[in-house]
Design an enzyme around this catalytic site. Structure first.
Site, short mmCIF file in Angstrom:
data_model
loop_
_atom_site.label_atom_id
_atom_site.label_comp_id
_atom_site.label_asym_id
_atom_site.label_seq_id
_atom_site.Cartn_x
_atom_site.Cartn_y
_atom_site.Cartn_z
CG HIS A 54 0.27 2.20 -11.14
ND1 HIS A 54 0.04 0.74 -10.78
CD2 HIS A 54 1.17 2.75 -11.56
CE1 HIS A 54 1.05 0.33 -11.27
NE2 HIS A 54 1.71 1.28 -11.25
P1 TYD Z 1 0.31 -3.00 -7.55
O1 TYD Z 1 0.99 -1.88 -7.09
O2 TYD Z 1 -0.53 -3.92 -6.59
O3 TYD Z 1 1.22 -4.01 -8.17
P2 TYD Z 1 1.34 -4.06 -9.66
O4 TYD Z 1 0.84 -2.42 -9.80
O5 TYD Z 1 2.44 -3.69 -10.40
O6 TYD Z 1 0.16 -4.64 -10.44
O7 TYD Z 1 1.55 -3.53 -5.81
C1 TYD Z 1 0.99 -5.29 -5.68
C2 TYD Z 1 1.70 -5.12 -3.86
O8 TYD Z 1 2.89 -4.85 -3.26
C3 TYD Z 1 0.98 -3.94 -2.86
O9 TYD Z 1 0.46 -4.39 -1.72
C4 TYD Z 1 2.27 -2.69 -3.22
C5 TYD Z 1 3.11 -4.02 -2.67
N1 TYD Z 1 4.46 -3.08 -3.59
C6 TYD Z 1 5.75 -3.41 -2.68
O10 TYD Z 1 5.64 -3.33 -1.30
N2 TYD Z 1 6.74 -2.47 -3.36
C7 TYD Z 1 7.28 -2.51 -4.69
O11 TYD Z 1 8.04 -1.97 -5.03
C8 TYD Z 1 5.86 -2.36 -5.64
C9 TYD Z 1 5.49 -2.31 -6.77
C10 TYD Z 1 4.79 -2.92 -4.69
#
Ligand code: TYD
Length: 138
Positions: A54
């Protein structure tokens, strides 16, 4: 481009002595040019997994692999993909805005810590690659 875009590899000063090493990161400083509102960390990663995939619209982040190593694959939409290997706690990657990034090649036991300029806000995410390309071209 209607949103900011920045990427920079940073080296933090280590305060080492006979007892070991220490890095201190302060918000609103040369190495962390934003007020820190959130910290999250990624660990116990399943082998072979690729996270991220992303970009953000406005968020500023400082990524530090505080244990082990991982690779951040960065793409500013300019046709060049840059891999930044974070393999020591004195090295960081500053990302702001429109940088598409994947996180991969996590070593066993790796802990990737991220300091962020804002609270979690899903509306700041661009998870669709075609939308990212449109934003960069705008
Ligand atoms: P995700 O965006 O998929 O992680 P990455 O892009 O780092 O692989 O996030 C995984 C889950 O965690 C999703 O349900 C959103 C949640 N999340 C939060 O609640 N707070 C945060 O600060 C972050 C980064 C993710």
């Amino acid at each position: 481009m209607n949103y900011p875009q920045a990427m920079q590899v940073l080296n933090f000063s280590e305060k080492g002595d006979a007892r070991g090493r220490l890095v201190a990161l302060e918000g609103s400083s040369a190495v962390c040019p934003f007020e820190i509102k959130r910290c999250y960390y990624i660990y116990d990663t399943t082998p072979g997994t690729v996270r991220g995939k992303h970009a953000h619209r406005r968020l500023k982040q400082l990524l530090v692999c505080v244990s082990g190593s991982c690779t951040i694959r960065c793409d500013r939409g300019n046709g060049q993909v840059e891999d930044v290997v974070l393999d020591w706690p004195d090295k960081g990657l500053y990302l702001e805005g429109l940088v598409w990034h994947d996180m991969l090649h996590f070593s066993k036991g790796a802990v990737l810590m991220v300091l962020a300029s804002d609270h979690y806000d899903e509306s700041d995410y661009i998870r669709d690659r075609a939308e990212f390309d449109r934003e960069v071209a705008r």
